[in-house]
Design a protein around this motif. Structure first.
Motif, PDB file in Angstrom:
ATOM      1  N   ILE A 175       0.855  -1.184   0.000  1.00  0.00           N
ATOM      2  CA  ILE A 175       0.000   0.000   0.000  1.00  0.00           C
ATOM      3  C   ILE A 175       0.890   1.234   0.000  1.00  0.00           C
ATOM      4  O   ILE A 175       1.789   1.354   0.819  1.00  0.00           O
ATOM      5  N   SER A 176       0.614   2.157  -0.909  1.00  0.00           N
ATOM      6  CA  SER A 176       1.483   3.331  -0.995  1.00  0.00           C
ATOM      7  C   SER A 176       1.287   4.246   0.205  1.00  0.00           C
ATOM      8  O   SER A 176       0.179   4.381   0.741  1.00  0.00           O
ATOM      9  N   GLU A 177       2.379   4.856   0.614  1.00  0.00           N
ATOM     10  CA  GLU A 177       2.343   5.794   1.734  1.00  0.00           C
ATOM     11  C   GLU A 177       1.375   6.939   1.439  1.00  0.00           C
ATOM     12  O   GLU A 177       0.669   7.415   2.317  1.00  0.00           O
ATOM     13  N   GLU A 178       1.337   7.351   0.174  1.00  0.00           N
ATOM     14  CA  GLU A 178       0.449   8.452  -0.208  1.00  0.00           C
ATOM     15  C   GLU A 178      -1.011   8.125   0.060  1.00  0.00           C
ATOM     16  O   GLU A 178      -1.757   8.952   0.588  1.00  0.00           O
ATOM     17  N   LYS A 179      -1.433   6.945  -0.289  1.00  0.00           N
ATOM     18  CA  LYS A 179      -2.834   6.575  -0.102  1.00  0.00           C
ATOM     19  C   LYS A 179      -3.198   6.521   1.368  1.00  0.00           C
ATOM     20  O   LYS A 179      -4.284   6.928   1.775  1.00  0.00           O
ATOM     21  N   LEU A 180      -2.277   6.021   2.143  1.00  0.00           N
ATOM     22  CA  LEU A 180      -2.520   5.981   3.583  1.00  0.00           C
ATOM     23  C   LEU A 180      -2.651   7.391   4.145  1.00  0.00           C
ATOM     24  O   LEU A 180      -3.540   7.692   4.950  1.00  0.00           O
ATOM     25  N   ARG A 181      -1.778   8.261   3.689  1.00  0.00           N
ATOM     26  CA  ARG A 181      -1.816   9.637   4.194  1.00  0.00           C
ATOM     27  C   ARG A 181      -3.085  10.372   3.781  1.00  0.00           C
ATOM     28  O   ARG A 181      -3.608  11.188   4.539  1.00  0.00           O
ATOM     29  N   LEU A 182      -3.555  10.099   2.593  1.00  0.00           N
ATOM     30  CA  LEU A 182      -4.814  10.729   2.165  1.00  0.00           C
ATOM     31  C   LEU A 182      -5.957  10.307   3.085  1.00  0.00           C
ATOM     32  O   LEU A 182      -6.830  11.111   3.415  1.00  0.00           O
ATOM     33  N   CYS A 183      -5.933   9.053   3.511  1.00  0.00           N
ATOM     34  CA  CYS A 183      -6.975   8.582   4.431  1.00  0.00           C
ATOM     35  C   CYS A 183      -6.874   9.304   5.774  1.00  0.00           C
ATOM     36  O   CYS A 183      -7.884   9.753   6.331  1.00  0.00           O
ATOM     37  N   ILE A 184      -5.669   9.408   6.283  1.00  0.00           N
ATOM     38  CA  ILE A 184      -5.489  10.069   7.584  1.00  0.00           C
ATOM     39  C   ILE A 184      -5.913  11.530   7.494  1.00  0.00           C
ATOM     40  O   ILE A 184      -6.613  12.057   8.367  1.00  0.00           O
ATOM     41  N   LEU A 185      -5.525  12.188   6.410  1.00  0.00           N
ATOM     42  CA  LEU A 185      -5.944  13.579   6.215  1.00  0.00           C
ATOM     43  C   LEU A 185      -7.465  13.698   6.152  1.00  0.00           C
ATOM     44  O   LEU A 185      -8.052  14.654   6.654  1.00  0.00           O
ATOM     45  N   SER A 186      -8.099  12.724   5.543  1.00  0.00           N
ATOM     46  CA  SER A 186      -9.557  12.777   5.415  1.00  0.00           C
ATOM     47  C   SER A 186     -10.242  12.722   6.777  1.00  0.00           C
ATOM     48  O   SER A 186     -11.257  13.386   6.999  1.00  0.00           O
ATOM     49  N   ILE A 187      -9.696  11.913   7.655  1.00  0.00           N
ATOM     50  CA  ILE A 187     -10.292  11.817   8.994  1.00  0.00           C
ATOM     51  C   ILE A 187     -10.195  13.172   9.701  1.00  0.00           C
ATOM     52  O   ILE A 187     -11.148  13.636  10.322  1.00  0.00           O
ATOM     53  N   PHE A 188      -9.040  13.814   9.574  1.00  0.00           N
ATOM     54  CA  PHE A 188      -8.905  15.177  10.110  1.00  0.00           C
ATOM     55  C   PHE A 188      -9.919  16.109   9.476  1.00  0.00           C
ATOM     56  O   PHE A 188     -10.534  16.931  10.149  1.00  0.00           O
ATOM     57  N   GLY A 189     -10.059  15.978   8.171  1.00  0.00           N
ATOM     58  CA  GLY A 189     -10.956  16.874   7.444  1.00  0.00           C
ATOM     59  C   GLY A 189     -12.384  16.792   7.963  1.00  0.00           C
ATOM     60  O   GLY A 189     -13.023  17.804   8.217  1.00  0.00           O
ATOM     61  N   ILE A 190     -12.869  15.568   8.140  1.00  0.00           N
ATOM     62  CA  ILE A 190     -14.235  15.396   8.656  1.00  0.00           C
ATOM     63  C   ILE A 190     -14.349  15.984  10.055  1.00  0.00           C
ATOM     64  O   ILE A 190     -15.302  16.686  10.386  1.00  0.00           O
ATOM     65  N   THR A 191     -13.365  15.667  10.873  1.00  0.00           N
ATOM     66  CA  THR A 191     -13.402  16.122  12.263  1.00  0.00           C
ATOM     67  C   THR A 191     -13.419  17.642  12.335  1.00  0.00           C
ATOM     68  O   THR A 191     -14.212  18.241  13.077  1.00  0.00           O
ATOM     69  N   LEU A 192     -12.557  18.253  11.565  1.00  0.00           N
ATOM     70  CA  LEU A 192     -12.534  19.711  11.496  1.00  0.00           C
ATOM     71  C   LEU A 192     -13.887  20.251  11.061  1.00  0.00           C
ATOM     72  O   LEU A 192     -14.434  21.167  11.674  1.00  0.00           O
ATOM     73  N   TYR A 193     -14.409  19.677  10.009  1.00  0.00           N
ATOM     74  CA  TYR A 193     -15.662  20.163   9.427  1.00  0.00           C
ATOM     75  C   TYR A 193     -16.786  20.142  10.453  1.00  0.00           C
ATOM     76  O   TYR A 193     -17.523  21.123  10.600  1.00  0.00           O
ATOM     77  N   SER A 205     -19.224  15.815 -10.210  1.00  0.00           N
ATOM     78  CA  SER A 205     -19.847  17.092 -10.561  1.00  0.00           C
ATOM     79  C   SER A 205     -19.198  18.241  -9.805  1.00  0.00           C
ATOM     80  O   SER A 205     -19.143  19.366 -10.282  1.00  0.00           O
ATOM     81  N   PHE A 206     -18.698  17.932  -8.639  1.00  0.00           N
ATOM     82  CA  PHE A 206     -18.094  18.989  -7.827  1.00  0.00           C
ATOM     83  C   PHE A 206     -16.626  19.194  -8.170  1.00  0.00           C
ATOM     84  O   PHE A 206     -16.207  20.292  -8.529  1.00  0.00           O
ATOM     85  N   LEU A 207     -15.856  18.130  -8.078  1.00  0.00           N
ATOM     86  CA  LEU A 207     -14.405  18.254  -8.184  1.00  0.00           C
ATOM     87  C   LEU A 207     -13.903  18.232  -9.614  1.00  0.00           C
ATOM     88  O   LEU A 207     -12.821  18.724  -9.906  1.00  0.00           O
ATOM     89  N   ASP A 208     -14.693  17.668 -10.521  1.00  0.00           N
ATOM     90  CA  ASP A 208     -14.241  17.555 -11.897  1.00  0.00           C
ATOM     91  C   ASP A 208     -15.375  17.966 -12.827  1.00  0.00           C
ATOM     92  O   ASP A 208     -15.550  17.410 -13.891  1.00  0.00           O
ATOM     93  N   ILE A 214     -19.048  13.671   3.516  1.00  0.00           N
ATOM     94  CA  ILE A 214     -18.467  13.718   2.171  1.00  0.00           C
ATOM     95  C   ILE A 214     -18.171  15.166   1.775  1.00  0.00           C
ATOM     96  O   ILE A 214     -17.102  15.475   1.253  1.00  0.00           O
ATOM     97  N   PHE A 215     -19.121  16.051   2.085  1.00  0.00           N
ATOM     98  CA  PHE A 215     -18.854  17.478   1.854  1.00  0.00           C
ATOM     99  C   PHE A 215     -17.636  17.944   2.645  1.00  0.00           C
ATOM    100  O   PHE A 215     -16.799  18.684   2.129  1.00  0.00           O
ATOM    101  N   GLY A 216     -17.579  17.505   3.876  1.00  0.00           N
ATOM    102  CA  GLY A 216     -16.492  17.951   4.745  1.00  0.00           C
ATOM    103  C   GLY A 216     -15.127  17.600   4.174  1.00  0.00           C
ATOM    104  O   GLY A 216     -14.234  18.440   4.117  1.00  0.00           O
ATOM    105  N   ILE A 217     -14.974  16.363   3.731  1.00  0.00           N
ATOM    106  CA  ILE A 217     -13.696  15.942   3.147  1.00  0.00           C
ATOM    107  C   ILE A 217     -13.388  16.756   1.902  1.00  0.00           C
ATOM    108  O   ILE A 217     -12.274  17.239   1.706  1.00  0.00           O
ATOM    109  N   THR A 218     -14.400  16.903   1.067  1.00  0.00           N
ATOM    110  CA  THR A 218     -14.202  17.622  -0.190  1.00  0.00           C
ATOM    111  C   THR A 218     -13.764  19.059   0.067  1.00  0.00           C
ATOM    112  O   THR A 218     -12.815  19.562  -0.545  1.00  0.00           O
TER     113      THR A 218
END
Lengths: 214, 214
Positions: free
Chosen positions: A153-171, B97-100, B165-169
């Motif tokens: 599994i690429s490090e990039e894909k893992l990091r995108l997942c971790i960032l997404s969890i932050f993103g939701i939490t922030l939102y 529709s949103f990102l692309d 989903i919005f939050g991540i985006t």
DNA sequence: GTCTATAGCAGGATAGAC
DNA sequence: GTCTATCCTGCTATAGAC
């Protein structure tokens, strides 16, 4: 003397500066507003901190960073007796230490708003946030999760997942007002616990993307 | 006469106001900066829009809302020939529709930054955003997804997923600078396509939480 | 370390010529 | 509809008394 019950002048200024910068943003807050709220003199900010911008940076250096430290310590404690934790355990500790950890509701809200403000409109503080907090925490999470993943599994894909969890939490923290309107209910304690459960489950499934593919 | 090639004065002012409000926030932008960028006179904002705040609201009414309409139309078109689309199809259409979709990179960035600014520091525009955009779209998505879910799933849980989903985006768009630093790579076209793929897969798995539980 | 007073400037808004 | 000139307010920052 308008000395307030808790803390000396610089401390009180930091308290109110943190709150006001978080709620309104750097530009929208005046030194007058901060010193007024802190019950100190108008000149106090420039005397103790040199400038408004320095005060803002000091809010990050003195308050924001130490709050993240408390969250990290809580996170480490939750995983202390688990040398190779399952992914679900890591995510659970992540969400719990952040959303239901050492910070109370108001502190968490201000903490997230300050961070989110920097992410959207970066100033000098962004470098500090990324280097001292985001990158080390990302690395730690990556190291904790990777042993549970199939190899390759690429490090990039893992990091995108971790960032997404932050993103939701922030939102769910910074967009509180809008979310409350969309959900047509108050953002009260009960709703907050439901949000925490949701984030944990949603993210756990999301990160399982990594184990499914190929 | 400093008439610029495209558009009359109010249009040019709206163009630059949108960009500057998005990138710096309402308070951080001055009328002088906007009229300077638009190549028009300082008095033009107050003549055509009445006040700085009215101009800001007009950016949402005239520009932001019409951009969301274009995104919604694109979304509807992607699902036009599918009366009962699978969840994966809905999510894919949502992300695409949103990102692309109809908005180019810069437009999307400004669009998201304007929205995110209102979510974090609500002004009068939040009501418009929620009532005219978020609530109807939430409802439509809920109605599209629900037929694919087992009965008894609460509306609240479904809505939390859609909001996530919005939050991540949003996060991957407004926190571009920080994400670029954490990922240690440029936020270029290639990275953007990877982000889109990630969001789609992560969210699809996330929403499957609903079908798994109980 | 805290206060008053003020310098010096930038901001939004408006009046009035053209 | 566009321009210049200007009003007035509010801002950051500082000087200097206490």
């Amino acid at each position: 003397m308008t000395q307030h019950p808790t803390g000396n002048t610089p401390e009180r200024i930091l308290d109110h500066a943190e709150r006001l910068f978080a709620l309104k943003g750097f530009e929208a807050v005046s030194i007058r507003e901060i010193t007024g709220a802190a019950g100190s003199n108008l000149a106090a900010v420039n005397y103790h901190f040199g400038s408004k911008m320095n005060l803002y940076m000091e809010v990050f250096r003195d308050r924001w960073i130490s709050r993240t430290r408390r969250i990290r310590e809580n996170f480490d404690r939750l995983l202390a007796d688990k040398p190779e934790p399952a992914i679900s355990t890591v995510i659970d500790a992540m969400a719990r230490s952040f959303l239901d950890g050492p910070l109370n509701d108001e502190q968490l809200r201000h903490h997230v708003l300050l961070m989110q403000g920097e992410l959207a409109q970066p100033s000098t503080a962004l470098k500090m946030i990324v280097e001292e907090v985001m990158q080390p925490y990302q690395q730690q999470l990556s190291d904790l999760i990777r042993p549970s993943l199939p190899p390759g599994i690429s490090e990039e894909k893992l990091r995108l997942c971790i960032l997404s969890i932050f993103g939701i939490t922030l939102y769910f923290t910074f967009a509180r007002a809008a979310i409350s309107m969309v959900m047509e209910r108050d953002y009260d304690a009960l709703f907050k616990t439901e949000v925490i459960q949701h984030i944990t489950k949603f993210s756990l499934n999301g990160i399982n993307t990594l184990t499914e593919e190929n």
